[in-house]
Design an enzyme around this catalytic site. Structure first.
Site, PDB file in Angstrom:
ATOM      1  N   ASP A  13       2.179  -1.829  -5.162  1.00  3.51           N
ATOM      2  CA  ASP A  13       3.047  -0.860  -5.842  1.00  3.51           C
ATOM      3  C   ASP A  13       2.252   0.251  -6.518  1.00  3.51           C
ATOM      4  O   ASP A  13       2.645   0.749  -7.576  1.00  3.51           O
ATOM      5  CB  ASP A  13       3.957  -1.564  -6.870  1.00  3.51           C
ATOM      6  CG  ASP A  13       4.679  -2.747  -6.255  1.00  3.51           C
ATOM      7  OD1 ASP A  13       5.198  -2.577  -5.155  1.00  3.51           O
ATOM      8  OD2 ASP A  13       4.693  -3.826  -6.865  1.00  3.51           O
ATOM      9  N   LYS A  16       1.401   3.726  -2.610  1.00  2.96           N
ATOM     10  CA  LYS A  16       0.729   3.949  -1.312  1.00  2.96           C
ATOM     11  C   LYS A  16       1.569   4.794  -0.377  1.00  2.96           C
ATOM     12  O   LYS A  16       1.057   5.681   0.293  1.00  2.96           O
ATOM     13  CB  LYS A  16       0.438   2.612  -0.617  1.00  2.96           C
ATOM     14  CG  LYS A  16      -0.652   1.803  -1.265  1.00  2.96           C
ATOM     15  CD  LYS A  16      -0.908   0.526  -0.507  1.00  2.96           C
ATOM     16  CE  LYS A  16       0.189  -0.494  -0.613  1.00  2.96           C
ATOM     17  NZ  LYS A  16       0.422  -1.041  -1.957  1.00  2.96           N
ATOM     18  N   HIS A  41       7.835   0.162   0.709  1.00  3.24           N
ATOM     19  CA  HIS A  41       7.188   1.468   0.620  1.00  3.24           C
ATOM     20  C   HIS A  41       8.235   2.566   0.454  1.00  3.24           C
ATOM     21  O   HIS A  41       9.028   2.823   1.351  1.00  3.24           O
ATOM     22  CB  HIS A  41       6.331   1.713   1.874  1.00  3.24           C
ATOM     23  CG  HIS A  41       5.116   0.821   1.917  1.00  3.24           C
ATOM     24  ND1 HIS A  41       4.269   0.731   2.977  1.00  3.24           N
ATOM     25  CD2 HIS A  41       4.605  -0.027   0.979  1.00  3.24           C
ATOM     26  CE1 HIS A  41       3.285  -0.120   2.705  1.00  3.24           C
ATOM     27  NE2 HIS A  41       3.486  -0.599   1.508  1.00  3.24           N
ATOM     28  N   GLN A 225       0.804  -4.313   0.097  1.00  2.00           N
ATOM     29  CA  GLN A 225       0.403  -5.078  -1.107  1.00  2.00           C
ATOM     30  C   GLN A 225      -0.871  -4.469  -1.710  1.00  2.00           C
ATOM     31  O   GLN A 225      -1.075  -3.273  -1.568  1.00  2.00           O
ATOM     32  CB  GLN A 225       0.200  -6.565  -0.774  1.00  2.00           C
ATOM     33  CG  GLN A 225       1.487  -7.317  -0.483  1.00  2.00           C
ATOM     34  CD  GLN A 225       1.918  -7.241   0.961  1.00  2.00           C
ATOM     35  OE1 GLN A 225       1.123  -7.393   1.848  1.00  2.00           O
ATOM     36  NE2 GLN A 225       3.190  -7.018   1.199  1.00  2.00           N
TER      37      GLN A 225
HETATM   38  P1  IMP Z   1       5.005 -13.192  -0.883  1.00  2.00           P
HETATM   39  O1  IMP Z   1       4.021 -12.312  -0.180  1.00  2.00           O
HETATM   40  O2  IMP Z   1       6.413 -12.745  -0.687  1.00  2.00           O
HETATM   41  O3  IMP Z   1       4.810 -14.633  -0.574  1.00  2.00           O
HETATM   42  O4  IMP Z   1       4.728 -13.065  -2.451  1.00  2.00           O
HETATM   43  C1  IMP Z   1       3.501 -13.517  -3.041  1.00  2.00           C
HETATM   44  C2  IMP Z   1       3.160 -12.683  -4.260  1.00  2.00           C
HETATM   45  O5  IMP Z   1       2.833 -11.347  -3.849  1.00  2.00           O
HETATM   46  C3  IMP Z   1       4.303 -12.518  -5.259  1.00  2.00           C
HETATM   47  O6  IMP Z   1       3.753 -12.445  -6.550  1.00  2.00           O
HETATM   48  C4  IMP Z   1       4.924 -11.186  -4.887  1.00  2.00           C
HETATM   49  O7  IMP Z   1       5.596 -10.588  -5.981  1.00  2.00           O
HETATM   50  C5  IMP Z   1       3.690 -10.411  -4.496  1.00  2.00           C
HETATM   51  N1  IMP Z   1       3.964  -9.350  -3.517  1.00  2.00           N
HETATM   52  C6  IMP Z   1       4.222  -9.492  -2.200  1.00  2.00           C
HETATM   53  N2  IMP Z   1       4.396  -8.296  -1.628  1.00  2.00           N
HETATM   54  C7  IMP Z   1       4.231  -7.375  -2.585  1.00  2.00           C
HETATM   55  C8  IMP Z   1       4.248  -5.939  -2.587  1.00  2.00           C
HETATM   56  O8  IMP Z   1       4.442  -5.270  -1.571  1.00  2.00           O
HETATM   57  N3  IMP Z   1       4.027  -5.346  -3.788  1.00  2.00           N
HETATM   58  C9  IMP Z   1       3.753  -6.046  -4.911  1.00  2.00           C
HETATM   59  N4  IMP Z   1       3.720  -7.388  -4.952  1.00  2.00           N
HETATM   60  C10 IMP Z   1       3.950  -8.043  -3.792  1.00  2.00           C
END
Ligand code: IMP
Length: 429
Positions: A13, A16, A41, A225
């Site tokens: 966040d 990007k 995004h 991410q």
């Molecule tokens: P998951 O990838 O959905 O399993 O989430 C794992 C961790 O990564 C959690 O804390 C989510 O909030 C964080 N997360 C996953 N994708 C994003 C993203 O695009 N931006 C910010 N945090 C993310």
């Protein structure tokens, strides 16, 4: 523009998508290489806001080629939802949006497991987005995943799906004591319909990318991410399930490292995190609340309020080490417009000792105490500013100090608002 990788340097966040959108103008192919529909995004063009989870955000430029590489876990339903929205807005994807034939797919049972597993755990809750990312990557590593290329042979696809569905239903019901609300027949029916629309986009994308490279086309690799969510180098176990760092481009898109000319780190001028896990500079107070409100810090995928805090140079130094940034793009500087004083974390203290690097375990990171230096704010609106020299002195000093604490990596640009045009170019590529 040379071939570049865009990487989030914090916990995701960082803004990007805006920078990718901005750089897309000078690129030919935009390629996602990891993550899945957990990414969100947001691109703002002419006051319209588009949120992409699956489709590369470069799609907003009609003449560009967009690719979903093999390292992405592909969510067909989300993909088609975005395609529908794009088509409704008159943006065509025909012959310019390709999906790798060896990308693994996220199926409904992956999402069910993601949620059931998180609810079942009493020890560690990651705060997953619930998009099935971890379980889909786990199937890939276990060599029982379904790949987009499996859609070509419908009978074989059904066979593989039936085996996977049966196993997952058993796990959901008997291990997690939850229920799988979708039947095998429903999945087969929906995939039969989706297949018609998806198959024309599937191809050997590594081969395609290599040919583009040989023809001198400019490649832009779109990371999702952020570095601190990297499964190896992030704050494990509070991470996502892919490698989010620049090296991931090679296996996630199928290119060699020599293809990459620049690695651009996207750096928010303060820090946020969604989900659980250590966050040394977090402000659980009015100042944090103000950052959240001014910065619109709510998750693009889940809508959750983001945790907010001051800029952390220790995190950034780690990101520079593991990604090899050649440039930094500093974002959301305008969010700090009304702050009288702004803190920068220069280093930590751990059990009374000064440390200037990031500890490798979440347990240690939970214990560190951030040490700050305080900068005077600029207290004026900078959203119309388009030149670095025209920024208020305090804003320039703030940025210069960040750069100094970050191994003096050159600043490519500074973003002062969500619109494409609200960008200050500092040191071009
Ligand atoms: P998951 O990838 O959905 O399993 O989430 C794992 C961790 O990564 C959690 O804390 C989510 O909030 C964080 N997360 C996953 N994708 C994003 C993203 O695009 N931006 C910010 N945090 C993310």
């Amino acid at each position: 523009m040379p071939n570049s990788v865009i990487i989030g340097s914090q916990w995701g966040d960082e803004g990007k998508a805006k920078i990718i959108d901005y750089l897309t103008e000078h690129s030919d192919c935009i390629i996602r290489f990891q993550g899945g529909a957990n990414a969100g995004h947001t691109v703002v063009v002419d006051n319209h806001s588009f949120i992409f989870h699956m489709v590369p955000s470069g799609i907003m430029y009609p003449s560009k080629i967009c690719i979903i590489g093999n390292g992405v876990v592909f969510d067909p339903e989300q993909f088609l939802t975005e395609v529908d929205e794009l088509e409704e807005r008159g943006i065509s994807i025909t012959d310019r949006l390709y999906i790798s034939d060896i990308a693994h797919m996220v199926l409904p049972y992956h999402k069910a497991i993601d949620i059931a597993r998180e609810e079942h755990r009493d020890d560690i809750r990651i705060g997953t987005t619930g998009r099935g990312i971890g379980p889909a990557y786990a199937d890939k590593a276990n060599r029982i995943g379904l790949r987009t290329g499996d859609l070509f042979d419908w009978e074989m696809f059904k066979e593989k799906l039936t085996a996977a569905y049966t196993q997952k239903k058993y796990i959901i019901e008997h291990v997690y004591h939850a229920s799988l609300d979708v039947s095998l027949e429903e999945i087969i029916d929906s995939y039969q319909l989706m297949r018609e629309r998806i198959v024309p986009h599937i191809r050997n994308t590594a081969h395609y990318i290599f040919n583009c490279y040989k023809q001198g086309k400019r490649l832009l690799f779109e990371g999702a991410q952020g570095t601190m969510l990297d499964i190896d180098h992030g704050t494990y176990p509070y991470v996502t399930s892919s490698n989010t760092i620049a090296g991931s481009v090679c296996h996630g898109a199928g290119v060699g490292p020599s293809v990459i000319d620049h690695v651009i780190g996207i750096v928010k001028t303060y820090t946020t995190r969604v989900g659980n896990g250590p966050f040394p500079t977090e402000l659980d107070n009015e100042t944090g609340e103000k950052l959240r409100t001014e910065g619109g810090e709510f998750g693009a995928t889940t809508g959750r309020p983001r945790r907010c805090g001051w800029f952390d140079s220790v995190v950034l130094r780690k990101a520079i080490q593991v990604n090899g940034f050649t440039r930094m793009a500093l974002t959301k500087l305008d969010v700090l417009n009304t702050f009288k004083e702004i803190n920068i974390c220069t280093h930590y203290e751990l059990e009374g000792k000064k440390i200037d690097y990031l500890p490798t375990t979440a347990a240690e990171l939970e214990k560190v105490v951030p040490v700050y230096e305080t900068h005077q704010g600029w207290n004026c609106d900078i959203t119309e500013c388009r030149q670095f020299s025209k920024l208020p002195e305090n804003a320039r000093n703030y940025l210069k100090r960040i750069q100094e604490l970050c191994y003096d990596v050159p600043i490519l640009l500074v973003s002062v608002g969500p619109e494409r045009s609200q960008t200050i170019e500092v040191e071009p590529l």
